[in-house]
Write an enzyme that holds these catalytic residues in place. Structure first.
Site, PDB file in Angstrom:
ATOM      1  N   SER A  55       0.859  -1.186   0.000  1.00 13.60           N
ATOM      2  CA  SER A  55       0.000   0.000   0.000  1.00 13.60           C
ATOM      3  C   SER A  55       0.887   1.224   0.000  1.00 13.60           C
ATOM      4  O   SER A  55       2.070   1.155   0.376  1.00 13.60           O
ATOM      5  CB  SER A  55      -0.880   0.006   1.257  1.00 13.60           C
ATOM      6  OG  SER A  55      -1.503   1.251   1.444  1.00 13.60           O
ATOM      7  N   TYR A  99      -2.351  -0.812  10.612  1.00 11.08           N
ATOM      8  CA  TYR A  99      -2.267  -1.119   9.177  1.00 11.08           C
ATOM      9  C   TYR A  99      -0.941  -0.636   8.599  1.00 11.08           C
ATOM     10  O   TYR A  99      -0.262  -1.377   7.871  1.00 11.08           O
ATOM     11  CB  TYR A  99      -3.441  -0.440   8.464  1.00 11.08           C
ATOM     12  CG  TYR A  99      -3.477  -0.652   6.971  1.00 11.08           C
ATOM     13  CD1 TYR A  99      -3.685  -1.912   6.424  1.00 11.08           C
ATOM     14  CD2 TYR A  99      -3.314   0.421   6.093  1.00 11.08           C
ATOM     15  CE1 TYR A  99      -3.734  -2.100   5.051  1.00 11.08           C
ATOM     16  CE2 TYR A  99      -3.369   0.240   4.729  1.00 11.08           C
ATOM     17  CZ  TYR A  99      -3.580  -1.019   4.206  1.00 11.08           C
ATOM     18  OH  TYR A  99      -3.631  -1.197   2.846  1.00 11.08           O
TER      19      TYR A  99
END
Length: 282
Positions: free
Chosen positions: A141, A154
């Protein structure tokens, strides 16, 4: 691409679903892994729509469960004999402010996003090494390169995947196995809705971070109309699987390359001011 087999994790929605369809359309046999196979209806509906239902095989896999991984590994090797492409996509976005995120929540995030990737990859490394060819594509990501407040579980998990993938790439290069990172920005998947559920504590009236978290939510919501189509990422993954010498990283999505560039080259104090200013714009 014919006679090649791909394993894709987390295929009930989002990148995993789109990638499974796209690879099947390119002629690969796709083993679509998901934790709950009762959620396979969207995938199979899309497979029928594109005429690739015969190319997709749904198997159960919980990436956090050692027995599940072993059973999955056995079925894949016995029934398909090879893995040419492994796409580690299963994951979710844990959210909340550090003070309010329990250690159990951090561990749960890492069990899925980090240790799950490690374990599934290790299950197929011997096979791919012996084949002397293959692609391991890890879905990271922009959060693996650029930090953001309120999403530390995350973000920490994706930073871990970035470093681990660099090591794995160097280890597997002599054996012809190519390791690649995909670094998407914001796309229309359900990963953010999961994160918001985890962040519930920081939205309570008693939380000292309530106003801050609400500012973050407003910032995310303001950009939702510009979130990308997961198919864009799926197409890029399919392109990579036929590259002779792919790069290690592929940032993708609106503003992703610019954000990574600015974060790397601006003085931290200036970068920090930009982030905070953007978050607190009413």
């Amino acid at each position: 691409m014919k006679n090649k087999t791909a394993v894709v994790t987390g295929t009930s929605s989002g990148f995993g679903l789109s990638t499974s369809i796209e690879l099947a359309r390119k002629g690969l046999t796709v083993i679509a892994a998901m934790r709950n196979i009762n959620k396979n209806s969207d995938l199979l509906q899309q497979a029928r729509k594109h005429g690739v239902e015969s190319k997709i095989f749904v198997l159960e896999l919980d990436v956090t469960n050692e027995k599940s991984i072993l059973a999955f590994q056995t079925k894949v090797i016995e029934n398909f004999g090879r893995v040419d492409v492994l796409i580690n996509n299963a994951g979710y976005a844990g959210a909340g402010f550090v003070e309010e995120v329990s250690m159990d929540e951090y561990r749960e995030q890492f069990e899925t996003n980090v240790f799950g990737v490690f374990a599934v990859t290790k299950a197929f490394l011997p096979l791919m090494r012996k084949q002397k060819q293959g692609y391991i594509i890890n879905i990271s990501s922009i959060s693996g390169k650029v930090a953001f407040p309120g999403l530390s579980p995350y973000i920490a998990s994706k930073h871990a995947i970035e470093g681990w993938s660099e090591s794995l790439r160097l280890e597997m290069q002599p054996f012809g196995v190519k390791v690649v990172l995909i670094e998407p920005g914001s796309y229309k998947t359900n990963i953010w809705s999961t994160g918001k559920q985890v962040a519930a504590e920081s939205l309570q009236s008693h939380s000292p971070y309530k106003d801050y978290m609400q500012s973050i939510e407003r910032y995310i919501a303001a950009g939702e109309d510009n979130f990308g189509d997961p198919l864009e990422v799926a197409i890029k993954i399919a392109e990579i699987t036929v590259m002779e010498n792919p790069d290690i990283r592929y940032p993708i999505g609106r503003g992703v390359k610019a954000s990574i560039f600015l974060k790397n080259f601006l003085p931290w104090r200036l970068w920090e001011k930009i982030i905070i200013r953007n978050l607190f714009v009413k």
